[in-house]
Scaffold this motif. Structure first.
Motif, PDB file in Angstrom:
ATOM      1  N   LEU A  97     109.704  64.579  42.077  1.00  0.00           N
ATOM      2  CA  LEU A  97     110.073  63.593  43.085  1.00  0.00           C
ATOM      3  C   LEU A  97     109.178  62.363  43.017  1.00  0.00           C
ATOM      4  N   THR A  98     107.895  62.568  42.793  1.00  0.00           N
ATOM      5  CA  THR A  98     106.944  61.465  42.748  1.00  0.00           C
ATOM      6  C   THR A  98     107.170  60.582  41.528  1.00  0.00           C
ATOM      7  N   GLU A  99     107.435  61.203  40.393  1.00  0.00           N
ATOM      8  CA  GLU A  99     107.586  60.436  39.148  1.00  0.00           C
ATOM      9  C   GLU A  99     108.960  59.784  39.018  1.00  0.00           C
ATOM     10  N   VAL A 100     109.976  60.423  39.550  1.00  0.00           N
ATOM     11  CA  VAL A 100     111.328  59.869  39.432  1.00  0.00           C
ATOM     12  C   VAL A 100     111.617  58.869  40.560  1.00  0.00           C
ATOM     13  N   GLN A 101     111.109  59.147  41.761  1.00  0.00           N
ATOM     14  CA  GLN A 101     111.367  58.324  42.942  1.00  0.00           C
ATOM     15  C   GLN A 101     112.869  58.062  43.113  1.00  0.00           C
ATOM     16  N   PRO A 102     113.658  59.125  43.204  1.00  0.00           N
ATOM     17  CA  PRO A 102     115.115  58.951  43.317  1.00  0.00           C
ATOM     18  C   PRO A 102     115.498  58.400  44.678  1.00  0.00           C
ATOM     19  N   GLY A 103     116.680  57.823  44.754  1.00  0.00           N
ATOM     20  CA  GLY A 103     117.183  57.375  46.031  1.00  0.00           C
ATOM     21  C   GLY A 103     117.624  58.514  46.922  1.00  0.00           C
ATOM     22  N   TRP A 104     117.964  59.657  46.291  1.00  0.00           N
ATOM     23  CA  TRP A 104     118.528  60.783  47.039  1.00  0.00           C
ATOM     24  C   TRP A 104     118.180  62.052  46.280  1.00  0.00           C
ATOM     25  N   ALA A 105     117.755  63.103  47.003  1.00  0.00           N
ATOM     26  CA  ALA A 105     117.400  64.369  46.360  1.00  0.00           C
ATOM     27  C   ALA A 105     117.736  65.529  47.278  1.00  0.00           C
ATOM     28  N   SER A 106     118.137  66.646  46.673  1.00  0.00           N
ATOM     29  CA  SER A 106     118.350  67.876  47.435  1.00  0.00           C
ATOM     30  C   SER A 106     117.112  68.753  47.307  1.00  0.00           C
ATOM     31  N   VAL A 107     116.732  69.366  48.436  1.00  0.00           N
ATOM     32  CA  VAL A 107     115.520  70.189  48.520  1.00  0.00           C
ATOM     33  C   VAL A 107     115.870  71.461  49.282  1.00  0.00           C
ATOM     34  N   ALA A 108     115.655  72.621  48.666  1.00  0.00           N
ATOM     35  CA  ALA A 108     115.910  73.889  49.346  1.00  0.00           C
ATOM     36  C   ALA A 108     114.684  74.260  50.184  1.00  0.00           C
ATOM     37  N   VAL A 109     114.874  74.419  51.499  1.00  0.00           N
ATOM     38  CA  VAL A 109     113.724  74.703  52.347  1.00  0.00           C
ATOM     39  C   VAL A 109     113.074  76.028  51.968  1.00  0.00           C
ATOM     40  N   ARG A 110     113.869  77.009  51.549  1.00  0.00           N
ATOM     41  CA  ARG A 110     113.280  78.314  51.207  1.00  0.00           C
ATOM     42  C   ARG A 110     112.431  78.217  49.942  1.00  0.00           C
ATOM     43  N   GLU A 111     112.746  77.274  49.065  1.00  0.00           N
ATOM     44  CA  GLU A 111     111.906  77.064  47.882  1.00  0.00           C
ATOM     45  C   GLU A 111     110.620  76.338  48.263  1.00  0.00           C
ATOM     46  N   THR A 112     110.734  75.312  49.087  1.00  0.00           N
ATOM     47  CA  THR A 112     109.547  74.570  49.513  1.00  0.00           C
ATOM     48  C   THR A 112     108.593  75.466  50.286  1.00  0.00           C
ATOM     49  N   ALA A 113     109.121  76.455  50.993  1.00  0.00           N
ATOM     50  CA  ALA A 113     108.298  77.369  51.786  1.00  0.00           C
ATOM     51  C   ALA A 113     107.414  78.261  50.924  1.00  0.00           C
ATOM     52  N   ARG A 114     107.615  78.255  49.609  1.00  0.00           N
ATOM     53  CA  ARG A 114     106.746  79.050  48.735  1.00  0.00           C
ATOM     54  C   ARG A 114     105.323  78.504  48.717  1.00  0.00           C
ATOM     55  N   ASP A 115     105.132  77.232  49.089  1.00  0.00           N
ATOM     56  CA  ASP A 115     103.803  76.630  49.107  1.00  0.00           C
ATOM     57  C   ASP A 115     103.693  75.766  50.360  1.00  0.00           C
ATOM     58  N   LEU A 116     103.302  76.385  51.465  1.00  0.00           N
ATOM     59  CA  LEU A 116     103.259  75.684  52.738  1.00  0.00           C
ATOM     60  C   LEU A 116     102.218  74.577  52.762  1.00  0.00           C
ATOM     61  N   ALA A 117     101.240  74.643  51.880  1.00  0.00           N
ATOM     62  CA  ALA A 117     100.244  73.570  51.821  1.00  0.00           C
ATOM     63  C   ALA A 117     100.838  72.287  51.262  1.00  0.00           C
ATOM     64  N   LEU A 118     101.846  72.419  50.394  1.00  0.00           N
ATOM     65  CA  LEU A 118     102.438  71.247  49.764  1.00  0.00           C
ATOM     66  C   LEU A 118     103.664  70.717  50.500  1.00  0.00           C
ATOM     67  N   ALA A 119     104.239  71.524  51.394  1.00  0.00           N
ATOM     68  CA  ALA A 119     105.456  71.102  52.081  1.00  0.00           C
ATOM     69  C   ALA A 119     105.291  69.768  52.809  1.00  0.00           C
ATOM     70  N   PRO A 120     104.214  69.569  53.592  1.00  0.00           N
ATOM     71  CA  PRO A 120     104.070  68.264  54.255  1.00  0.00           C
ATOM     72  C   PRO A 120     103.961  67.104  53.262  1.00  0.00           C
ATOM     73  N   ARG A 121     103.298  67.330  52.146  1.00  0.00           N
ATOM     74  CA  ARG A 121     103.166  66.269  51.146  1.00  0.00           C
ATOM     75  C   ARG A 121     104.518  65.921  50.537  1.00  0.00           C
ATOM     76  N   LEU A 122     105.335  66.932  50.301  1.00  0.00           N
ATOM     77  CA  LEU A 122     106.644  66.679  49.701  1.00  0.00           C
ATOM     78  C   LEU A 122     107.483  65.785  50.611  1.00  0.00           C
ATOM     79  N   TYR A 123     107.537  66.121  51.895  1.00  0.00           N
ATOM     80  CA  TYR A 123     108.348  65.319  52.808  1.00  0.00           C
ATOM     81  C   TYR A 123     107.726  63.952  53.056  1.00  0.00           C
ATOM     82  N   ALA A 124     106.397  63.875  53.109  1.00  0.00           N
ATOM     83  CA  ALA A 124     105.734  62.581  53.284  1.00  0.00           C
ATOM     84  C   ALA A 124     105.987  61.680  52.082  1.00  0.00           C
ATOM     85  N   THR A 125     105.967  62.264  50.885  1.00  0.00           N
ATOM     86  CA  THR A 125     106.246  61.490  49.672  1.00  0.00           C
ATOM     87  C   THR A 125     107.644  60.916  49.702  1.00  0.00           C
ATOM     88  N   CYS A 126     108.617  61.738  50.072  1.00  0.00           N
ATOM     89  CA  CYS A 126     110.000  61.258  50.146  1.00  0.00           C
ATOM     90  C   CYS A 126     110.140  60.146  51.172  1.00  0.00           C
TER      91      CYS A 126
END
Length: 251
Positions: A97-126
């Protein structure tokens, strides 16, 4: 009102052995997107593949694909996937997500939940880079997780797009229109919502969702056949058949 339609022409797991018209290369994906756009799909759910035809989140390949699609089909919106498929961890998804910087992306919450430390960063980056997020929700447990993250501020305001996936974890990956009810009951306030459905009743499920105001996702990622069990000739034929069904329903 004409419901928006997105085509998901390949997904991460299927290949030519599943259907000869399933696009794998970039050239095939562009031609499929062009045909589907002409048949009534306003948007494309983009998966890319590596040299061997396997699922990839390679940022260079994504940027190349996005540039080519924008050049050849400028009127078609494109959403990238961050699907892990048992290959990529959350750090790799965030890097994509950081390198591509797409206009639109799909994100599975159950996949993001595998690393709760990174979840806030992922959404903040978007949020910071202006990437529109669509949350992939497979069941009501995923909805409960999304609600929790929204309440805690992990998911940022405005990141409210959702995709309800019907049939993904049912026997034989077969869905029915009734499968939509638990999602709508658990998240009745959803405004920016889309539905996809696995199995031969894909179009029936989508027509039922359209009647409730949903945007629709159709294509070979979810179903290769019609209700009669016969394979669609290609993705564009499935898009056209869905559009025809929706028009008959409106008439």
């Amino acid at each position: 009102m004409r419901p928006p339609v997105m085509v998901a022409p390949n997904g991460a797991r299927r290949g030519k052995a599943d259907h000869p018209a399933l696009p794998v290369t970039l050239a095939e994906t562009v031609e499929t997107a062009r045909a589907c756009h002409a048949s009534g799909a306003e948007a494309l759910h983009l998966h890319i593949r590596d040299e061997a035809g396997a699922h990839s989140l390679d940022s260079g390949r994504y940027r190349e694909a996005l540039a080519e699609l924008a050049r050849q089909i400028p009127g078609m919106a494109v959403q990238i996937t961050t699907e892990a498929v048992g290959i990529y961890d959350v750090a790799a998804q965030l890097r994509c997500l950081t390198e591509v910087q797409p206009g639109w992306a799909s994100v599975a919450v159950r996949e993001t939940a595998r690393d709760l430390a990174l979840a806030p960063r992922l959404y903040a980056t978007c949020a910071a880079q202006g990437t529109r997020v669509q949350h992939i929700l497979y069941d009501t447990d995923d909805i409960a997780l999304l609600r929790d993250w929204q309440a805690r501020g992990i998911v940022r305001p405005g990141q409210d797009g959702v995709l309800f996936v019907l049939g993904r974890y049912s026997a034989g990956q077969v869905s029915s229109p009734d499968d939509l009810t638990p999602f709508r009951t658990a998240l009745p306030e959803a405004g920016d919502w889309m539905v996809c459905a696995f199995g031969p009743d894909e179009h029936a499920c989508l027509a039922a969702a359209a009647a409730q105001g949903a945007a629709l996702r159709v294509g070979f990622e979810n179903s290769l056949t019609g209700a009669d069990g016969q394979p669609h000739p290609d993705n564009a034929a499935s898009v056209a058949a869905l559009r025809q069904r929706l028009e008959r329903t409106r008439a």
